[in-house]
Design a protein around this motif. Structure first.
Motif, mmCIF file in Angstrom:
data_model
loop_
_atom_site.group_PDB
_atom_site.id
_atom_site.type_symbol
_atom_site.label_atom_id
_atom_site.label_comp_id
_atom_site.label_asym_id
_atom_site.label_seq_id
_atom_site.Cartn_x
_atom_site.Cartn_y
_atom_site.Cartn_z
ATOM 1 N N ASP A 23 28.406 56.627 26.299
ATOM 2 C CA ASP A 23 29.552 55.916 25.726
ATOM 3 C C ASP A 23 30.074 54.907 26.756
ATOM 4 O O ASP A 23 30.627 55.282 27.780
ATOM 5 N N SER A 24 29.900 53.645 26.465
ATOM 6 C CA SER A 24 30.293 52.602 27.418
ATOM 7 C C SER A 24 31.680 52.029 27.139
ATOM 8 O O SER A 24 32.114 51.111 27.832
ATOM 9 N N ALA A 25 32.402 52.556 26.157
ATOM 10 C CA ALA A 25 33.690 51.981 25.760
ATOM 11 C C ALA A 25 34.678 51.915 26.926
ATOM 12 O O ALA A 25 35.338 50.889 27.137
ATOM 13 N N MET A 26 34.774 52.987 27.693
ATOM 14 C CA MET A 26 35.725 53.014 28.800
ATOM 15 C C MET A 26 35.343 51.985 29.865
ATOM 16 O O MET A 26 36.201 51.258 30.379
ATOM 17 N N ALA A 27 34.067 51.895 30.173
ATOM 18 C CA ALA A 27 33.590 50.927 31.166
ATOM 19 C C ALA A 27 33.840 49.505 30.684
ATOM 20 O O ALA A 27 34.260 48.639 31.460
ATOM 21 N N GLU A 28 33.600 49.253 29.394
ATOM 22 C CA GLU A 28 33.822 47.925 28.842
ATOM 23 C C GLU A 28 35.300 47.534 28.923
ATOM 24 O O GLU A 28 35.638 46.402 29.274
ATOM 25 N N LYS A 29 36.182 48.470 28.611
ATOM 26 C CA LYS A 29 37.623 48.193 28.686
ATOM 27 C C LYS A 29 38.052 47.940 30.124
ATOM 28 O O LYS A 29 38.885 47.071 30.396
ATOM 29 N N LEU A 30 37.501 48.686 31.052
ATOM 30 C CA LEU A 30 37.838 48.510 32.460
ATOM 31 C C LEU A 30 37.377 47.135 32.955
ATOM 32 O O LEU A 30 38.114 46.436 33.648
ATOM 33 N N ILE A 31 36.185 46.739 32.552
ATOM 34 C CA ILE A 31 35.678 45.417 32.945
ATOM 35 C C ILE A 31 36.557 44.320 32.349
ATOM 36 O O ILE A 31 36.912 43.356 33.027
ATOM 37 N N ALA A 32 36.948 44.477 31.090
ATOM 38 C CA ALA A 32 37.826 43.489 30.456
ATOM 39 C C ALA A 32 39.166 43.415 31.195
ATOM 40 O O ALA A 32 39.705 42.328 31.421
ATOM 41 N N ALA A 33 39.701 44.563 31.586
ATOM 42 C CA ALA A 33 40.966 44.586 32.320
ATOM 43 C C ALA A 33 40.830 43.901 33.672
ATOM 44 O O ALA A 33 41.712 43.151 34.095
ATOM 45 N N LYS A 34 39.713 44.140 34.356
ATOM 46 C CA LYS A 34 39.479 43.488 35.647
ATOM 47 C C LYS A 34 39.385 41.970 35.479
ATOM 48 O O LYS A 34 39.950 41.211 36.269
ATOM 49 N N LEU A 35 38.654 41.530 34.452
ATOM 50 C CA LEU A 35 38.514 40.097 34.208
ATOM 51 C C LEU A 35 39.862 39.465 33.864
ATOM 52 O O LEU A 35 40.198 38.384 34.353
ATOM 53 N N PHE A 36 40.641 40.136 33.023
ATOM 54 C CA PHE A 36 41.962 39.630 32.680
ATOM 55 C C PHE A 36 42.837 39.550 33.925
ATOM 56 O O PHE A 36 43.539 38.565 34.135
ATOM 57 N N GLY A 37 42.788 40.566 34.757
ATOM 58 C CA GLY A 37 43.567 40.575 35.992
ATOM 59 C C GLY A 37 43.195 39.426 36.908
ATOM 60 O O GLY A 37 44.062 38.768 37.485
ATOM 61 N N LYS A 38 41.910 39.162 37.029
ATOM 62 C CA LYS A 38 41.446 38.050 37.873
ATOM 63 C C LYS A 38 41.875 36.715 37.281
ATOM 64 O O LYS A 38 42.341 35.829 38.012
ATOM 65 N N LEU A 39 41.756 36.577 35.982
ATOM 66 C CA LEU A 39 42.192 35.348 35.309
ATOM 67 C C LEU A 39 43.682 35.134 35.511
ATOM 68 O O LEU A 39 44.135 34.039 35.851
ATOM 69 N N TRP A 40 44.464 36.193 35.323
ATOM 70 C CA TRP A 40 45.919 36.115 35.511
ATOM 71 C C TRP A 40 46.247 35.712 36.960
ATOM 72 O O TRP A 40 47.109 34.874 37.197
ATOM 73 N N GLU A 41 45.539 36.309 37.898
ATOM 74 C CA GLU A 41 45.758 35.985 39.310
ATOM 75 C C GLU A 41 45.476 34.504 39.568
ATOM 76 O O GLU A 41 46.243 33.832 40.258
ATOM 77 N N ASN A 42 44.395 33.998 38.992
ATOM 78 C CA ASN A 42 44.056 32.590 39.167
ATOM 79 C C ASN A 42 45.092 31.679 38.518
ATOM 80 O O ASN A 42 45.452 30.647 39.078
ATOM 81 N N LEU A 43 45.570 32.058 37.344
ATOM 82 C CA LEU A 43 46.570 31.236 36.659
ATOM 83 C C LEU A 43 47.902 31.228 37.394
ATOM 84 O O LEU A 43 48.554 30.189 37.510
ATOM 85 N N THR A 44 48.308 32.380 37.871
ATOM 86 C CA THR A 44 49.630 32.476 38.494
ATOM 87 C C THR A 44 49.639 32.025 39.939
ATOM 88 O O THR A 44 50.704 31.884 40.527
ATOM 89 N N SER A 45 48.475 31.769 40.514
ATOM 90 C CA SER A 45 48.458 31.318 41.895
ATOM 91 C C SER A 45 48.539 29.797 41.998
ATOM 92 O O SER A 45 48.578 29.244 43.080
#
Length: 93
Positions: A23-45
């Motif tokens: 079941d890769s659902a948890m891993a997929e959600k974690l990767i999406a959260a990491k990508l969103f976090g990185k995107l947010w960091e780039n936008l807010t910096s």
């Protein structure tokens, strides 16, 4: 200071679950959260974006200070106006 459930620990848990169950659902959600976090960091910096954000906060705080007895509706209207102006300026960047 590190927390027991930091991103690396969550990543290890997700990978273990994936390897045991397929079941890769948890891993997929974690990767999406990491990508969103990185995107947010780039936008807010962005310094220009940060300046716009601070200007909005100052305008809202000034309104509240000058209108301490404003109704909730008036506060919501004023905050909404400033947020809409912020969004327009961000889109123009």
């Amino acid at each position: 200071m590190s927390s027991f459930l930091d991103l690396e620990t969550l990543n290890a848990i997700a990978m273990l679950r994936w390897s045991q169950t397929g079941d890769s659902a948890m891993a997929e959600k974690l990767i999406a959260a990491k990508l969103f976090g990185k995107l947010w960091e780039n936008l807010t910096s962005d310094p220009e974006l940060e300046t716009l954000r601070l200007q909005v906060i100052i305008r809202i705080a000034k309104f509240i200070k000058e209108n301490p007895k404003a109704s909730k509706e008036k506060l919501a209207e004023e905050i909404g106006k400033h947020i809409a102006e912020f969004a327009e300026k961000v889109e123009a960047l």
